[in-house]
Enzyme design. Structure first.
Site, PDB file in Angstrom:
ATOM      1  N   GLU A 212      -6.730   3.631  -5.438  1.00 57.22           N
ATOM      2  CA  GLU A 212      -8.044   3.926  -4.775  1.00 57.22           C
ATOM      3  C   GLU A 212      -8.402   5.184  -5.150  1.00 57.22           C
ATOM      4  O   GLU A 212      -7.744   6.188  -4.737  1.00 57.22           O
ATOM      5  CB  GLU A 212      -7.567   4.028  -3.220  1.00 57.22           C
TER       6      GLU A 212
ATOM      7  N   ASP B  91      -3.197   4.955  -2.151  1.00 60.80           N
ATOM      8  CA  ASP B  91      -4.406   5.528  -1.267  1.00 60.80           C
ATOM      9  C   ASP B  91      -4.625   6.685  -1.849  1.00 60.80           C
ATOM     10  O   ASP B  91      -3.746   7.691  -2.259  1.00 60.80           O
ATOM     11  CB  ASP B  91      -3.470   5.448  -0.016  1.00 60.80           C
TER      12      ASP B  91
ATOM     13  N   ASP C 299       0.754  -1.225  -0.094  1.00 58.45           N
ATOM     14  CA  ASP C 299       0.088   0.067   0.067  1.00 58.45           C
ATOM     15  C   ASP C 299       0.947   1.315  -0.030  1.00 58.45           C
ATOM     16  O   ASP C 299       1.810   1.370   0.716  1.00 58.45           O
ATOM     17  CB  ASP C 299      -1.032   0.174   1.363  1.00 58.45           C
TER      18      ASP C 299
HETATM   19  C1  NOJ Z   1      -7.995   5.280   2.450  1.00 64.81           C
HETATM   20  C2  NOJ Z   1      -7.671   4.236   3.267  1.00 64.81           C
HETATM   21  O1  NOJ Z   1      -8.418   3.188   2.786  1.00 64.81           O
HETATM   22  C3  NOJ Z   1      -8.343   4.450   4.711  1.00 64.81           C
HETATM   23  O2  NOJ Z   1      -8.145   3.431   5.419  1.00 64.81           O
HETATM   24  C4  NOJ Z   1      -7.336   5.548   5.203  1.00 64.81           C
HETATM   25  O3  NOJ Z   1      -7.829   6.054   6.501  1.00 64.81           O
HETATM   26  C5  NOJ Z   1      -7.391   6.913   4.202  1.00 64.81           C
HETATM   27  N1  NOJ Z   1      -7.362   6.487   2.840  1.00 64.81           N
HETATM   28  C6  NOJ Z   1      -6.431   7.862   4.846  1.00 64.81           C
HETATM   29  O4  NOJ Z   1      -4.981   7.347   4.258  1.00 64.81           O
END
Ligand code: NOJ
Length: 567
Positions: free
Chosen positions: A277, A210, A106
């Site tokens: 994401e 992310d 990640d």
């Molecule tokens: C998306 C992630 O999936 C989540 O778990 C996280 O809290 C936020 N981004 C901030 O990084």
């Protein structure tokens, strides 16, 4: 190097892969401190391989104060001590690769932890060399005591946070302790690209990125305009009458996706991939992969599927929509659960939930696209509906003060997204205390789901008709069937089959041979009989191990049964 050729073209491995997401804190604790770790994960790799998935994506295990459980990184080049050491990481890579599997890390590029040494420096003074590594602005004139503009974070109110020491505001797209990096500063960009190369050299096969759409904001810091939307949706992040025009999916982010692609493409043996994401309209999502040619991210999550009601009509529409925006050589992704949202099975009524989960699985593993399975999904792990009052999730802190009735309402409308502990509880391995997650009697970091004596890996393996075996059979079939892992998809005309049936064919020409399979999924709770086009189709697989759906050209599907037929 890639050997398989489909329709004369080489298919990169990541296009046909299946992904399993591990939340490291919750998978397997090897030390007995109640927190999962890398050694624990290594001890369970046989299980994952046996399930039949090919790629493992890990939520972050870099050094972090764990304010957002790893999504707040304080050192990108180290492993958090509670998860292990760099040696453990190297071992993990070796053990995954030895099994001919792949590893995806990640990557949280948008922000660091406020405890990252860069931010600690950056805060010291306006002329600190690291000042411009983050996004700092003066407050609104004349007094400067109001935020610079109306930009909102994803989870708090204003995303601007005041620093009295330097009398300026810093920008944080997510939580206040996750300050956004400033990628308009070339030093930041260069440093992060080098960090990516560091992990690629270590053998990492890909990255999940992310909140990538938040990396670049409007350089003019214009106010976000008004929007008529109250709550965010899959189509846009607009909420509470405020659009996110200048803060999410600002066009520079699409260029950034291409820059990232260039970096990972420096590594060719094997090729690596990027999975974003991102959220927004389908067009915006596609832009991340490259508007006119696939030169951006290799894949993006398409979160629309997560909340989709389990009906033939909905899934038919999703296939059409995804195929429209992600036709070959692009490829859609299919995901139903992750560490931020209620577990898919808990969206179904308890009665019949397993059968529904099976049809959902049959769909996810036979439709064109890269599937991601969330740890425990394969053994029907349910959401652990923990009280908001006790939650550890930083996102929920501000909601704790709200009256109970409002809290409950919020939980409902956001589908538990304001409090994410419930989908992150320890993996349920067996019937012993802590569900076999921790080696000794201990308090696990989040409570194990009370159903662990019934729902666990051990029980799943003893029951030949379990959801686990359904996953395993479909995954293994998919692995060895080019039509399923990389063929094209043709939907059957809905008018020619009963209402609750979704039908499609998948076909590929593989090493000169044509291969076609036919998928029929019954999304209804009633038995359905109908005619299939050819008398000589044979059954390859069913979600049910006992049914005999074929009788000549006549097919009879049990409630929520899904089958694959071959020519
Ligand atoms: C998306 C992630 O999936 C989540 O778990 C996280 O809290 C936020 N981004 C901030 O990084």
């Amino acid at each position: 190097m890639e050997k398989n050729k489909l329709n004369g073209k080489k298919i990169p491995w990541w296009k046909k892969t299946t992904i399993y997401q591990i939340y490291p804190r919750s998978f397997k604790d090897s030390t007995g401190n109640g927190i999962g770790d890398l050694k624990g994960i290594i001890s369970k790799l046989d299980y994952i391989q046996d399930l039949g998935v090919e790629t493992i994506w890990f939520s972050p295990f870099y050094s972090s104060p764990q304010g957002d459980f790893g999504y707040d990184i304080s050192d990108y080049l180290n492993i958090a001590p509670e998860y292990g050491t760099m040696n453990d990481f190297d071992d993990l890579v070796k053990n995954i690769h030895n099994r001919k599997m792949k590893i995806v890390m990640d990557l949280v590029l948008n922000h660091t932890s406020a405890q990252h040494k860069w931010f600690i420096e950056s805060k010291k003074s306006r002329d600190n060399p690291k000042r411009n590594w983050y996004v700092w602005k003066d407050g609104k004139k004349p007094f400067g005591k109001a935020p610079p503009n109306n930009w909102k974070s994803y989870v708090t109110g204003s995303g601007w946070h005041y620093d009295s020491h330097t009398d300026q505001w810093y920008w944080a797209s997510f939580l206040p302790f996750q300050p956004d990096l400033n990628y308009r500063n070339p030093d930041v960009k260069e440093n992060m690209m080098e960090m990516i190369r560091f992990w690629l050299r270590k053998g990492v096969d890909g990255f999940r990125l992310d909140i990538l759409g938040a990396v670049y904001e409007d350089p003019k810091f214009r106010d976000n305009p008004l929007s008529w939307k109250l709550i965010p949706s899959d189509e846009s992040m607009d909420m509470l009458f405020r659009s996110s025009k200048y803060t999410t999916n600002y066009p520079d982010n699409y260029e950034f996706a291409k820059d990232l692609r260039e970096v990972i493409d420096e590594f060719t043996d094997p090729p690596r991939f990027l999975l974003g994401e991102v959220s927004g309209s389908r067009e915006e999502l596609r832009n991340f992969c490259g508007k006119d040619s696939p030169d951006g991210l290799n894949l993006v999550f398409l979160f629309e599927s997560m909340g989709a009601q389990l009906t033939a009509k909905n899934f038919r529409k999703l296939i059409k929509d995804f195929e429209k925006y992600f036709p070959d050589p692009y490829i859609p992704t299919w995901v139903f659960s992750n560490h931020d949202i209620i577990r898919r099975i808990s969206r179904f009524k308890e009665q019949g939930a397993i059968e529904k989960a099976k049809i959902n699985t049959a769909f996810q593993l036979t439709v064109r696209g890269v599937p991601t399975i969330y740890y425990g999904e394969e053994i029907a792990m349910r959401q652990n509906f923990l009280p908001l009052e006790k939650s550890l999730d930083a996102v929920s802190f501000k909601f704790k003060k709200f009256p109970r009735i409002i809290r409950n309402l919020l939980l409902k409308i956001t589908n538990y997204a304001i409090h994410r502990d419930g989908c992150r509880t320890p993996m349920q391995w067996n019937r012993t205390e802590t569900a076999g997650f921790s080696p000794s009697r201990t308090d696990t970091w989040l409570p194990v789901h009370p159903n662990y004596k019934l729902v666990n890996v051990e029980n799943s393996i003893e029951d030949k008709d379990s959801l686990f075996y359904c996953y395993q059979r479909f995954l293994k079939l998919r692995q060895k069937t080019p039509a399923l892992n990389s063929g094209n998809i043709t939907l059957l005309d809905a008018k020619k089959i009963p209402k609750n049936i979704l039908g499609y064919t998948r076909s590929a020409i593989f090493n000169g041979n044509e291969q076609t399979v036919h998928v029929y999924l019954n999304f209804g709770n009633k038995l359905v009989s109908f005619q299939i086009p050819e008398p000589n189709f044979h059954l390859i697989i069913s979600t049910s191990i006992s049914s005999q759906p074929l009788n000549g050209q006549n097919i009879t599907l049990q409630p929520f049964e899904g089958i694959i037929l071959g020519d």
